[in-house]
Write an enzyme that holds these catalytic residues in place. Structure first.
Site, PDB file in Angstrom:
ATOM      1  N   GLU A 104       0.683  -6.601  -1.929  1.00 25.18           N
ATOM      2  CA  GLU A 104      -0.789  -6.354  -1.838  1.00 25.18           C
ATOM      3  C   GLU A 104      -1.542  -5.163  -2.106  1.00 25.18           C
ATOM      4  O   GLU A 104      -0.688  -4.237  -2.053  1.00 25.18           O
ATOM      5  CB  GLU A 104      -1.231  -7.070  -0.352  1.00 25.18           C
ATOM      6  CG  GLU A 104      -1.461  -8.025   0.069  1.00 25.18           C
ATOM      7  CD  GLU A 104      -2.962  -8.556  -0.537  1.00 25.18           C
ATOM      8  OE1 GLU A 104      -3.513  -7.910  -1.506  1.00 25.18           O
ATOM      9  OE2 GLU A 104      -3.607  -9.628   0.385  1.00 25.18           O
ATOM     10  N   ASP A 105      -2.527  -5.013  -2.793  1.00 25.61           N
ATOM     11  CA  ASP A 105      -3.113  -3.839  -3.173  1.00 25.61           C
ATOM     12  C   ASP A 105      -3.589  -3.067  -1.707  1.00 25.61           C
ATOM     13  O   ASP A 105      -3.289  -2.160  -1.591  1.00 25.61           O
ATOM     14  CB  ASP A 105      -4.366  -4.078  -4.163  1.00 25.61           C
ATOM     15  CG  ASP A 105      -5.184  -5.266  -3.470  1.00 25.61           C
ATOM     16  OD1 ASP A 105      -5.010  -5.844  -2.470  1.00 25.61           O
ATOM     17  OD2 ASP A 105      -6.292  -5.416  -4.231  1.00 25.61           O
ATOM     18  N   ASP A 108      -7.303  -4.988   4.516  1.00 25.47           N
ATOM     19  CA  ASP A 108      -8.650  -4.741   4.873  1.00 25.47           C
ATOM     20  C   ASP A 108      -8.718  -5.461   6.253  1.00 25.47           C
ATOM     21  O   ASP A 108      -8.309  -5.224   7.215  1.00 25.47           O
ATOM     22  CB  ASP A 108      -9.631  -4.975   4.039  1.00 25.47           C
ATOM     23  CG  ASP A 108     -11.301  -4.440   4.351  1.00 25.47           C
ATOM     24  OD1 ASP A 108     -11.247  -3.844   5.164  1.00 25.47           O
ATOM     25  OD2 ASP A 108     -12.115  -4.928   3.745  1.00 25.47           O
ATOM     26  N   THR A 109      -9.554  -6.615   6.388  1.00 23.71           N
ATOM     27  CA  THR A 109      -9.460  -7.474   7.575  1.00 23.71           C
ATOM     28  C   THR A 109      -8.232  -7.948   8.139  1.00 23.71           C
ATOM     29  O   THR A 109      -7.885  -8.431   9.099  1.00 23.71           O
ATOM     30  CB  THR A 109     -10.404  -8.676   7.465  1.00 23.71           C
ATOM     31  OG1 THR A 109      -9.954  -9.281   6.442  1.00 23.71           O
ATOM     32  CG2 THR A 109     -11.873  -8.162   7.198  1.00 23.71           C
ATOM     33  N   GLY A 110      -7.389  -8.148   6.941  1.00 24.20           N
ATOM     34  CA  GLY A 110      -5.924  -9.147   7.383  1.00 24.20           C
ATOM     35  C   GLY A 110      -6.076 -10.258   7.030  1.00 24.20           C
ATOM     36  O   GLY A 110      -5.165 -11.162   7.225  1.00 24.20           O
ATOM     37  N   THR A 112      -6.844 -12.270   4.308  1.00 26.95           N
ATOM     38  CA  THR A 112      -6.178 -12.736   3.165  1.00 26.95           C
ATOM     39  C   THR A 112      -4.591 -12.783   3.541  1.00 26.95           C
ATOM     40  O   THR A 112      -4.023 -13.916   3.137  1.00 26.95           O
ATOM     41  CB  THR A 112      -6.384 -11.764   1.913  1.00 26.95           C
ATOM     42  OG1 THR A 112      -7.746 -11.585   1.843  1.00 26.95           O
ATOM     43  CG2 THR A 112      -5.667 -12.362   0.668  1.00 26.95           C
ATOM     44  N   LYS A 136      -6.351  -0.626   5.811  1.00 24.31           N
ATOM     45  CA  LYS A 136      -7.356  -0.110   6.771  1.00 24.31           C
ATOM     46  C   LYS A 136      -7.136  -0.509   8.169  1.00 24.31           C
ATOM     47  O   LYS A 136      -8.034  -1.870   8.263  1.00 24.31           O
ATOM     48  CB  LYS A 136      -8.735  -0.564   6.002  1.00 24.31           C
ATOM     49  CG  LYS A 136      -9.068   0.223   4.651  1.00 24.31           C
ATOM     50  CD  LYS A 136     -10.435  -0.546   4.254  1.00 24.31           C
ATOM     51  CE  LYS A 136     -10.986   0.007   3.098  1.00 24.31           C
ATOM     52  NZ  LYS A 136     -12.056  -0.884   2.231  1.00 24.31           N
ATOM     53  N   PHE A 157     -14.775   1.983   1.259  1.00 26.67           N
ATOM     54  CA  PHE A 157     -14.611   1.232   0.032  1.00 26.67           C
ATOM     55  C   PHE A 157     -13.971   2.080  -1.043  1.00 26.67           C
ATOM     56  O   PHE A 157     -14.409   2.921  -1.226  1.00 26.67           O
ATOM     57  CB  PHE A 157     -15.841   0.165  -0.711  1.00 26.67           C
ATOM     58  CG  PHE A 157     -15.635  -0.779  -1.106  1.00 26.67           C
ATOM     59  CD1 PHE A 157     -15.078  -2.180  -0.806  1.00 26.67           C
ATOM     60  CD2 PHE A 157     -15.565  -0.639  -2.674  1.00 26.67           C
ATOM     61  CE1 PHE A 157     -14.829  -3.362  -1.436  1.00 26.67           C
ATOM     62  CE2 PHE A 157     -15.001  -1.879  -3.521  1.00 26.67           C
ATOM     63  CZ  PHE A 157     -14.630  -3.225  -2.867  1.00 26.67           C
ATOM     64  N   ASP A 164     -11.157  -2.936  -7.406  1.00 32.33           N
ATOM     65  CA  ASP A 164     -12.381  -3.208  -8.074  1.00 32.33           C
ATOM     66  C   ASP A 164     -13.740  -3.304  -7.133  1.00 32.33           C
ATOM     67  O   ASP A 164     -13.305  -3.621  -6.144  1.00 32.33           O
ATOM     68  CB  ASP A 164     -12.399  -4.435  -9.096  1.00 32.33           C
ATOM     69  CG  ASP A 164     -12.545  -5.852  -8.242  1.00 32.33           C
ATOM     70  OD1 ASP A 164     -11.805  -5.983  -6.963  1.00 32.33           O
ATOM     71  OD2 ASP A 164     -13.514  -6.702  -8.558  1.00 32.33           O
ATOM     72  N   ARG A 170     -10.906  -1.293 -12.050  1.00 30.79           N
ATOM     73  CA  ARG A 170      -9.345  -1.648 -11.965  1.00 30.79           C
ATOM     74  C   ARG A 170      -8.619  -0.805 -12.900  1.00 30.79           C
ATOM     75  O   ARG A 170      -7.366  -0.582 -12.484  1.00 30.79           O
ATOM     76  CB  ARG A 170      -9.134  -3.013 -12.148  1.00 30.79           C
ATOM     77  CG  ARG A 170      -9.660  -4.256 -11.248  1.00 30.79           C
ATOM     78  CD  ARG A 170      -9.139  -5.321 -11.786  1.00 30.79           C
ATOM     79  NE  ARG A 170      -9.942  -6.558 -10.967  1.00 30.79           N
ATOM     80  CZ  ARG A 170      -9.816  -7.099  -9.899  1.00 30.79           C
ATOM     81  NH1 ARG A 170      -9.268  -6.206  -8.990  1.00 30.79           N
ATOM     82  NH2 ARG A 170     -10.532  -7.864  -9.270  1.00 30.79           N
TER      83      ARG A 170
HETATM   84  P1  IMP Z   1      -8.854  -8.527   3.479  1.00 31.18           P
HETATM   85  O1  IMP Z   1      -8.604 -10.325   3.505  1.00 31.18           O
HETATM   86  O2  IMP Z   1     -10.101  -8.368   4.370  1.00 31.18           O
HETATM   87  O3  IMP Z   1      -7.747  -7.869   4.187  1.00 31.18           O
HETATM   88  O4  IMP Z   1      -8.950  -8.259   1.960  1.00 31.18           O
HETATM   89  C1  IMP Z   1      -7.982  -8.156   1.337  1.00 31.18           C
HETATM   90  C2  IMP Z   1      -8.582  -7.925  -0.273  1.00 31.18           C
HETATM   91  O5  IMP Z   1      -9.880  -7.885  -0.277  1.00 31.18           O
HETATM   92  C3  IMP Z   1      -7.596  -7.002  -0.939  1.00 31.18           C
HETATM   93  O6  IMP Z   1      -6.715  -7.740  -1.524  1.00 31.18           O
HETATM   94  C4  IMP Z   1      -8.722  -6.317  -2.027  1.00 31.18           C
HETATM   95  O7  IMP Z   1      -8.555  -7.494  -3.132  1.00 31.18           O
HETATM   96  C5  IMP Z   1     -10.079  -6.749  -1.414  1.00 31.18           C
HETATM   97  N1  IMP Z   1     -10.356  -5.288  -0.722  1.00 31.18           N
HETATM   98  C6  IMP Z   1     -10.745  -5.099   0.616  1.00 31.18           C
HETATM   99  N2  IMP Z   1     -11.003  -3.806   0.807  1.00 31.18           N
HETATM  100  C7  IMP Z   1     -11.434  -3.383  -0.414  1.00 31.18           C
HETATM  101  C8  IMP Z   1     -11.537  -2.118  -0.913  1.00 31.18           C
HETATM  102  O8  IMP Z   1     -12.123  -1.154  -0.377  1.00 31.18           O
HETATM  103  N3  IMP Z   1     -11.745  -1.950  -2.349  1.00 31.18           N
HETATM  104  C9  IMP Z   1     -11.536  -2.918  -3.019  1.00 31.18           C
HETATM  105  N4  IMP Z   1     -11.181  -4.227  -2.731  1.00 31.18           N
HETATM  106  C10 IMP Z   1     -10.757  -4.613  -1.549  1.00 31.18           C
END
Ligand code: IMP
Length: 180
Positions: A104-105, A108-110, A112, A136, A157, A164, A170
């Site tokens: 994963e890149d 954030d919330t986890g 995904t 994060k 962010f 992106d 990107r």
């Molecule tokens: P999550 O489901 O909130 O953990 O988000 C995961 C996905 O959101 C990552 O794989 C990113 O593609 C996108 N994302 C979350 N935070 C950022 C950020 O700060 N910059 C760009 N993309 C983000």
């Protein structure tokens, strides 16, 4: 020379991690992964679009047998998550009995990651571990277990190095953080 600031639309970002810091950390992650999977063939699952650059750099530093699948998901609109994860493109290989390393890149919330792990578990792999370039922790809403984390970062962010803002940024070799 590294640009100290960049703009995307009306938003201004400042340099946060430069290319050499990123590459040095990836070398460490690759060494750690390699040590733990010496006798195991790895099935890499890389999450598009954000993890494409990280995956390419990490895999070039991994000297172990591995194959590669891409999965594509989308959950973001602008700088906010929609909370709903859409799988846009699925897996190619049969991953039953394989040792999966999910790349994963950013976590954030986890949400995904949680959704992806559920989808991958349905493939009945031997194991699943997660490698994320950025984590994060302040934003975590779902339980997350990142086995290999590049950098733990604050809740701001970021763009660049695969990440992106609405499709922009990107291609930047460095990671930039939104200026408050
Ligand atoms: P999550 O489901 O909130 O953990 O988000 C995961 C996905 O959101 C990552 O794989 C990113 O593609 C996108 N994302 C979350 N935070 C950022 C950020 O700060 N910059 C760009 N993309 C983000």
């Amino acid at each position: 020379m590294t640009k100290q600031e960049i703009s995307i639309g009306e938003r201004v970002f400042r340099i946060y991690l430069d290319e050499s810091q990123i590459q040095a950390r990836i070398r460490e992650l690759a060494a750690e992964i390699q040590e733990q999977y010496t006798h195991t063939e790895l099935a890499i699952v890389s999450v598009l679009n954000g993890a494409f650059m990280f995956t390419a750099d990490l895999l070039r530093k991994l000297d172990i047998p591995c194959n590669l699948n891409f999965i594509r998901v989308s959950s973001y609109s602008g700088t906010e998550t929609t909370g709903k994860v859409k799988t846009v493109m699925g897996l190619g290989d049969n991953l039953s009995g394989k040792h999966i390393l999910l790349i994963e890149d950013i976590v954030d919330t986890g949400i995904t990651l949680q959704e992806l792990i559920q989808q991958l578990q349905a493939e009945q792999p031997a194991s699943i571990r997660v490698c994320a370039l950025l984590v994060k922790p302040e934003k975590h809403q779902a339980p997350v277990n990142v086995h290999y984390a590049g950098f733990v970062i604050p809740d701001a962010f970021v763009v660049g190095y695969g990440l992106d803002l609405d499709g922009q940024g990107r291609n930047l070799p460095h990671i930039y953080q939104l200026k408050s």
